[in-house]
Design a protein around this motif. Structure first.
Motif, PDB file in Angstrom:
ATOM      1  N   ALA A  31      37.682  22.156  44.912  1.00  0.00           N
ATOM      2  CA  ALA A  31      38.266  22.995  43.865  1.00  0.00           C
ATOM      3  C   ALA A  31      39.773  23.096  43.971  1.00  0.00           C
ATOM      4  CB  ALA A  31      37.649  24.391  43.916  1.00  0.00           C
ATOM      5  N   CYS A  32      40.293  23.069  45.191  1.00  0.00           N
ATOM      6  CA  CYS A  32      41.719  23.377  45.360  1.00  0.00           C
ATOM      7  C   CYS A  32      42.644  22.199  45.611  1.00  0.00           C
ATOM      8  CB  CYS A  32      41.903  24.395  46.474  1.00  0.00           C
ATOM      9  SG  CYS A  32      41.028  25.938  46.148  1.00  0.00           S
ATOM     10  N   THR A  33      42.125  21.077  46.128  1.00  0.00           N
ATOM     11  CA  THR A  33      43.038  19.964  46.370  1.00  0.00           C
ATOM     12  C   THR A  33      43.124  19.022  45.171  1.00  0.00           C
ATOM     13  OG1 THR A  33      41.357  18.552  47.377  1.00  0.00           O
ATOM     14  CG2 THR A  33      42.612  19.966  48.853  1.00  0.00           C
ATOM     15  N   ARG A  34      42.132  19.103  44.288  1.00  0.00           N
ATOM     16  CA  ARG A  34      42.163  18.211  43.123  1.00  0.00           C
ATOM     17  C   ARG A  34      43.114  18.811  42.079  1.00  0.00           C
ATOM     18  NH1 ARG A  34      39.517  16.374  47.249  1.00  0.00           N
ATOM     19  NH2 ARG A  34      37.367  15.686  46.939  1.00  0.00           N
ATOM     20  N   SER A  35      43.584  17.915  41.196  1.00  0.00           N
ATOM     21  CA  SER A  35      44.403  18.399  40.088  1.00  0.00           C
ATOM     22  C   SER A  35      43.467  19.111  39.106  1.00  0.00           C
ATOM     23  CB  SER A  35      45.090  17.233  39.382  1.00  0.00           C
ATOM     24  OG  SER A  35      44.126  16.514  38.620  1.00  0.00           O
ATOM     25  N   ALA A  36      44.062  19.841  38.159  1.00  0.00           N
ATOM     26  CA  ALA A  36      43.242  20.573  37.184  1.00  0.00           C
ATOM     27  C   ALA A  36      42.310  19.625  36.434  1.00  0.00           C
ATOM     28  CB  ALA A  36      44.133  21.335  36.215  1.00  0.00           C
ATOM     29  N   ASN A  37      42.854  18.474  36.040  1.00  0.00           N
ATOM     30  CA  ASN A  37      42.021  17.531  35.296  1.00  0.00           C
ATOM     31  C   ASN A  37      40.981  16.847  36.165  1.00  0.00           C
ATOM     32  OD1 ASN A  37      42.811  17.864  32.609  1.00  0.00           O
ATOM     33  ND2 ASN A  37      44.654  16.656  32.923  1.00  0.00           N
ATOM     34  N   GLN A  38      41.316  16.588  37.416  1.00  0.00           N
ATOM     35  CA  GLN A  38      40.331  15.987  38.306  1.00  0.00           C
ATOM     36  C   GLN A  38      39.157  16.937  38.497  1.00  0.00           C
ATOM     37  OE1 GLN A  38      42.796  15.162  41.702  1.00  0.00           O
ATOM     38  NE2 GLN A  38      43.106  13.024  41.133  1.00  0.00           N
ATOM     39  N   LEU A  39      39.457  18.218  38.678  1.00  0.00           N
ATOM     40  CA  LEU A  39      38.384  19.202  38.849  1.00  0.00           C
ATOM     41  C   LEU A  39      37.544  19.260  37.580  1.00  0.00           C
ATOM     42  CD1 LEU A  39      36.921  21.408  40.395  1.00  0.00           C
ATOM     43  CD2 LEU A  39      38.681  23.034  39.670  1.00  0.00           C
ATOM     44  N   LEU A  40      38.225  19.198  36.437  1.00  0.00           N
ATOM     45  CA  LEU A  40      37.532  19.209  35.164  1.00  0.00           C
ATOM     46  C   LEU A  40      36.570  18.037  35.054  1.00  0.00           C
ATOM     47  CD1 LEU A  40      37.381  20.629  32.568  1.00  0.00           C
ATOM     48  CD2 LEU A  40      39.213  19.213  31.691  1.00  0.00           C
ATOM     49  N   HIS A  41      37.054  16.834  35.402  1.00  0.00           N
ATOM     50  CA  HIS A  41      36.201  15.648  35.337  1.00  0.00           C
ATOM     51  C   HIS A  41      35.010  15.788  36.264  1.00  0.00           C
ATOM     52  CE1 HIS A  41      39.929  13.308  33.824  1.00  0.00           C
ATOM     53  NE2 HIS A  41      39.263  13.854  32.836  1.00  0.00           N
TER      54      HIS A  41
ATOM     55  N   PHE B  24      31.850  35.442  49.393  1.00  0.00           N
ATOM     56  CA  PHE B  24      31.999  34.000  49.237  1.00  0.00           C
ATOM     57  C   PHE B  24      31.903  33.621  47.774  1.00  0.00           C
ATOM     58  CE2 PHE B  24      32.246  32.919  53.574  1.00  0.00           C
ATOM     59  CZ  PHE B  24      31.433  33.806  54.258  1.00  0.00           C
ATOM     60  N   ARG B  25      30.918  34.192  47.122  1.00  0.00           N
ATOM     61  CA  ARG B  25      30.749  33.886  45.705  1.00  0.00           C
ATOM     62  C   ARG B  25      31.934  34.403  44.899  1.00  0.00           C
ATOM     63  NH1 ARG B  25      25.443  35.852  42.537  1.00  0.00           N
ATOM     64  NH2 ARG B  25      26.407  37.876  42.705  1.00  0.00           N
ATOM     65  N   LYS B  26      32.375  35.574  45.262  1.00  0.00           N
ATOM     66  CA  LYS B  26      33.493  36.203  44.570  1.00  0.00           C
ATOM     67  C   LYS B  26      34.737  35.304  44.588  1.00  0.00           C
ATOM     68  CE  LYS B  26      35.970  40.577  44.675  1.00  0.00           C
ATOM     69  NZ  LYS B  26      36.190  41.838  45.371  1.00  0.00           N
ATOM     70  N   LEU B  27      34.926  34.625  45.705  1.00  0.00           N
ATOM     71  CA  LEU B  27      36.083  33.745  45.825  1.00  0.00           C
ATOM     72  C   LEU B  27      35.799  32.377  45.205  1.00  0.00           C
ATOM     73  CD1 LEU B  27      38.904  33.070  46.982  1.00  0.00           C
ATOM     74  CD2 LEU B  27      37.774  32.423  49.105  1.00  0.00           C
ATOM     75  N   LEU B  28      34.637  31.810  45.520  1.00  0.00           N
ATOM     76  CA  LEU B  28      34.343  30.442  45.107  1.00  0.00           C
ATOM     77  C   LEU B  28      34.211  30.257  43.607  1.00  0.00           C
ATOM     78  CD1 LEU B  28      31.845  29.429  47.910  1.00  0.00           C
ATOM     79  CD2 LEU B  28      34.068  28.413  47.471  1.00  0.00           C
ATOM     80  N   LEU B  29      33.622  31.235  42.932  1.00  0.00           N
ATOM     81  CA  LEU B  29      33.388  31.055  41.500  1.00  0.00           C
ATOM     82  C   LEU B  29      34.679  30.854  40.713  1.00  0.00           C
ATOM     83  CD1 LEU B  29      30.917  30.709  39.904  1.00  0.00           C
ATOM     84  CD2 LEU B  29      30.804  33.142  39.485  1.00  0.00           C
ATOM     85  N   PRO B  30      35.668  31.728  40.870  1.00  0.00           N
ATOM     86  CA  PRO B  30      36.928  31.479  40.167  1.00  0.00           C
ATOM     87  C   PRO B  30      37.584  30.165  40.595  1.00  0.00           C
ATOM     88  CG  PRO B  30      36.947  33.680  41.141  1.00  0.00           C
ATOM     89  CD  PRO B  30      35.688  33.025  41.582  1.00  0.00           C
ATOM     90  N   LEU B  31      37.447  29.811  41.889  1.00  0.00           N
ATOM     91  CA  LEU B  31      38.087  28.583  42.341  1.00  0.00           C
ATOM     92  C   LEU B  31      37.509  27.362  41.634  1.00  0.00           C
ATOM     93  CD1 LEU B  31      38.495  29.063  46.211  1.00  0.00           C
ATOM     94  CD2 LEU B  31      40.215  29.338  44.442  1.00  0.00           C
ATOM     95  N   VAL B  32      36.192  27.282  41.532  1.00  0.00           N
ATOM     96  CA  VAL B  32      35.609  26.085  40.899  1.00  0.00           C
ATOM     97  C   VAL B  32      35.713  26.125  39.378  1.00  0.00           C
ATOM     98  CG1 VAL B  32      33.982  25.714  42.792  1.00  0.00           C
ATOM     99  CG2 VAL B  32      33.198  26.903  40.749  1.00  0.00           C
ATOM    100  N   SER B  33      35.993  27.288  38.818  1.00  0.00           N
ATOM    101  CA  SER B  33      36.074  27.400  37.356  1.00  0.00           C
ATOM    102  C   SER B  33      37.489  27.288  36.828  1.00  0.00           C
ATOM    103  CB  SER B  33      35.522  28.755  36.886  1.00  0.00           C
ATOM    104  OG  SER B  33      34.267  29.003  37.437  1.00  0.00           O
ATOM    105  N   ALA B  34      38.449  27.258  37.721  1.00  0.00           N
ATOM    106  CA  ALA B  34      39.839  27.311  37.282  1.00  0.00           C
ATOM    107  C   ALA B  34      40.276  26.052  36.559  1.00  0.00           C
ATOM    108  CB  ALA B  34      40.748  27.547  38.486  1.00  0.00           C
ATOM    109  N   TYR B  35      41.151  26.245  35.607  1.00  0.00           N
ATOM    110  CA  TYR B  35      41.817  25.114  34.977  1.00  0.00           C
ATOM    111  C   TYR B  35      43.287  25.508  35.017  1.00  0.00           C
ATOM    112  CZ  TYR B  35      42.955  21.379  31.706  1.00  0.00           C
ATOM    113  OH  TYR B  35      43.486  20.264  31.119  1.00  0.00           O
ATOM    114  N   ARG B  36      43.882  25.300  36.180  1.00  0.00           N
ATOM    115  CA  ARG B  36      45.203  25.845  36.437  1.00  0.00           C
ATOM    116  C   ARG B  36      46.297  25.176  35.629  1.00  0.00           C
ATOM    117  NH1 ARG B  36      44.732  28.716  41.778  1.00  0.00           N
ATOM    118  NH2 ARG B  36      42.721  27.972  42.569  1.00  0.00           N
ATOM    119  N   TYR B  37      47.277  25.983  35.269  1.00  0.00           N
ATOM    120  CA  TYR B  37      48.477  25.458  34.653  1.00  0.00           C
ATOM    121  C   TYR B  37      49.172  24.595  35.688  1.00  0.00           C
ATOM    122  CZ  TYR B  37      53.135  25.385  32.654  1.00  0.00           C
ATOM    123  OH  TYR B  37      54.338  24.979  32.159  1.00  0.00           O
ATOM    124  N   GLU B  38      49.698  23.450  35.281  1.00  0.00           N
ATOM    125  CA  GLU B  38      50.251  22.541  36.285  1.00  0.00           C
ATOM    126  C   GLU B  38      51.749  22.361  36.214  1.00  0.00           C
ATOM    127  OE1 GLU B  38      47.487  19.033  36.505  1.00  0.00           O
ATOM    128  OE2 GLU B  38      47.067  20.255  38.284  1.00  0.00           O
TER     129      GLU B  38
END
Lengths: 316, 309
Positions: A110-120, A145-159
């Motif tokens: 979730a965190c090392t990939r770019s926003a688009n890579q995570l999206l793909h 754990f869920r509280k932290l992980l869910l937003p992390l995997v759902s993010a589409y961060r501004y780059e």
């Protein structure tokens, strides 16, 4: 920078498929041939090979690899052959099924990939598993754990690189307060790391260090047994200095008594076509030994060969 | 140029499809005081004789006209924007305007397809240099934050596959959250929020059906007005949600937020509304002027015909 090398004159796809078919044929497998071909093709080429192999021989290449190869070598080749999005989806899915130690893999993806890579990866997840990544994460994790992980995997961060310095100040202060109170899973802590752009987080952490003297990571080391804290530290590292994070994973994987092949395979196969060179440089800087030499020392056989090829090691 | 009969001209300019702005400008620019006075006296709807000797404007009517023009203009703009930009702008506006507008966030997050919502997120980056979840999370403090952020971040699976056993167990979880747990704060029930924010729509719709059958009432029956109710409706029974919103919008004493919903819903849901068929009557009765023409035109089966005469 990638470590993957592709020959300047690449054989045609049908040639590659034919050679691979030959490699599987008969008694035993020609592993060298497999390494030579798949180890020197980029994602687009590998996808084309898979497609063509399936059309030509009526069998999924991955299934064939599964059948013919074994153990760590098999896992490395199979993971490598997948394209980055599918690979991440596969690793994420695995991670949701295992124990909390696999939460780190989720954070890593979730965190090392770019926003688009995570999206793909999320799109590949739909296609492969017929459900969404976030629903699996929600279903298989609990509590903080869920509280932290869910937003992390759902993010589409501004780059973008734009950063709001006064916001960085405010949020550094906020983080410092929460950490001092040991409120590590506080809503605001999760909000900052779960939604802010990487550039903004970086600015915030720089300010944190300037203002409070410590790296935030140091302040997150209060309890070495706290799994959530460990996950939070990984989150921070993955977001702002991924090469260091990966170097640590490799160092831990290789130098342990008994190599952690899982981690080694994962890092090499996921980073070879992106930034393994930078990670390897960091590894050398930190350990005074080239990554490839450490790999040679700690692994053997076809597994070792494939790792070295992916790590860009020229044949002696 | 002969000065046209002011009242007739204004009337013509204001009615029909499209504002005849040129006429209006012409009339206003060319009228002298005498003309304007006769215009006022000839227009009892807009002006009444005041005791103090002047034709006083009827404020509510004037405001109404103003609103009509604004809403017309807003609806035109909404229709012209690319859906991604449109949704991104609607979201941003809702965040800025505050709690009374959070239903718009729910509406967009829950009634768009996964790829449409994704598109809106991308547009948000481009337009506002920030991610929607970041913006939302930093503006909303309360218990609503978790649900809203999770809803806009979702990338739901869209296939038909639904697992019956999971549907059943999750209906139970929702029942506990709504009936037994802290009833005053169902949004605080994490599992319930997770289910609503991550499961696919077919799954949630199956859950909705199962819930009604098992507990003898719908998921939303006992819920107060608010984003939780909106969320469930948008995900499970979107037609009911849009009906409710439209009806509230055309009511006599509808407030501004409700009225604004009309343009938004008709513009963004025109395909769906075309099929429904009943909306036209409501619009016919409750709206007037250009705005009505546009709304009716949007849900009619063809495109608006421009009057060339």
């Amino acid at each position: 920078m990638a470590t993957l090398t592709v020959p300047s004159a690449v054989p045609s796809v049908s040639e590659d498929c034919e050679q691979l078919r030959k490699a599987f044929a008969g008694w035993g497998t020609n592993e060298n041939l497999i390494i030579d071909i798949l180890g020197h093709r980029n994602a687009e080429q590998r996808n084309l090979i898979r497609k063509t192999y399936g059309e030509t021989y009526g069998e999924d290449l991955l299934k064939a690899l599964n059948k013919e190869l074994t153990s760590d070598f098999e896992r490395l080749v199979v993971l490598w052959t997948l394209d980055p999005a599918e690979r991440d989806a596969h690793l994420a899915n695995e991670a949701t099924k295992r124990w909390t130690s696999s939460n780190q893999v989720l954070v890593e993806i979730a965190c090392t990939r770019s926003a688009n890579q995570l999206l793909h990866a999320r799109q590949a997840y739909h296609a492969r598993f017929k459900k969404s990544l976030e629903e699996d994460v929600a279903h298989h994790t609990t509590g903080d754990f869920r509280k932290l992980l869910l937003p992390l995997v759902s993010a589409y961060r501004y780059e973008g690189d734009e950063v709001n310095m006064s916001l960085a100040k405010t949020e550094a202060k906020l983080l410092h307060e929460k950490i001092s109170d040991k409120a590590y899973s506080d809503d605001d802590v999760v909000r900052v790391f779960g939604t802010r752009s990487k550039a903004q987080i970086n600015a915030t952490l720089n300010h944190y260090k300037n203002e409070y003297g410590n790296d935030i990571i140091e302040d997150l080391e209060a309890d070495p047994k706290d799994d959530f804290l460990a996950l939070l530290r990984s989150t921070v590292k993955c977001l702002v200095y991924p090469e260091k994070y990966f170097e640590e994973v490799l160092r831990s994987a290789i130098n342990k008594r008994g190599t952690d092949e899982g981690a080694l395979t994962r890092v090499v196969s996921t980073r070879a076509e992106f930034d393994l060179k930078i990670i390897a440089d960091e590894y050398q800087r930190r350990n005074s030994v080239p990554l490839t030499r450490a790999i040679v020392k700690d692994t053997h056989g076809d597994y070792e060969k494939m790792l070295l090829v992916l790590a860009g090691h020229e044949e002696a | 140029m002969a000065f046209p009969n002011g009242i007739e001209a204004l009337d013509k300019a204001f009615s029909g499809i499209g504002v005849d702005e040129k006429s209006v400008i012409n009339i206003v620019a060319k009228s002298n005081d005498e003309h304007k006075r006769s215009l006022r006296t000839g227009c009892p709807k807009l002006f009444t004789e005041d005791d103090n000797g002047f034709e006083r404007s009827d404020q509510s009517y004037i405001k109404n006209l103003q609103h009509q023009f604004n809403r017309f203009r807003d609806a035109v703009v909404l229709s012209l924007l690319h859906p991604w930009e449109r949704d991104a702008r609607l979201l941003e506006e809702a965040i800025k305007k505050g709690p009374k507008h959070y239903n718009v966030i729910v509406e967009i997050a829950c009634t768009r397809s996964s790829d449409q919502l994704l598109g809106a997120r991308k547009a948000y980056h481009s337009l506002f240099d920030i991610s929607i979840e970041e913006h939302l999370a930093s503006h909303i403090q309360a218990t609503e934050r978790k649900l809203l952020v999770a809803l806009v971040s979702a990338y739901r699976y869209e296939g038909p596959i639904v697992k019956e056993d999971v549907v059943k167990s999750e209906a139970q979880i929702l029942y506990d959250a709504l009936e037994n747990a802290d009833k005053s704060n169902p949004l605080g029930h994490e599992d319930a929020v997770m289910i609503l924010a991550t499961r696919s729509k077919p799954h949630l719709q199956a859950l909705y059906q199962h819930y009604s059958k098992t507990y003898g009432k719908t998921l939303t029956q006992d819920l107060e007005e608010g984003i939780l109710k909106d969320t469930i409706e948008c995900l499970c029974t979107p037609e009911a949600y849009f009906t409710r919103v439209l009806e509230a919008a055309v009511e006599q004493d509808a407030d501004e937020e409700s009225k604004a919903a009309l343009s938004r819903v008709i513009v963004t849901q025109r395909e769906v509304l075309r099929k429904e068929g009943y909306v036209a009557d409501k619009i016919q009765d409750s709206l007037s002027g250009l705005y009505k023409e546009l709304m009716l035109g949007l849900i009619a089966s063809g495109d608006i015909k421009v009057d060339d005469s």
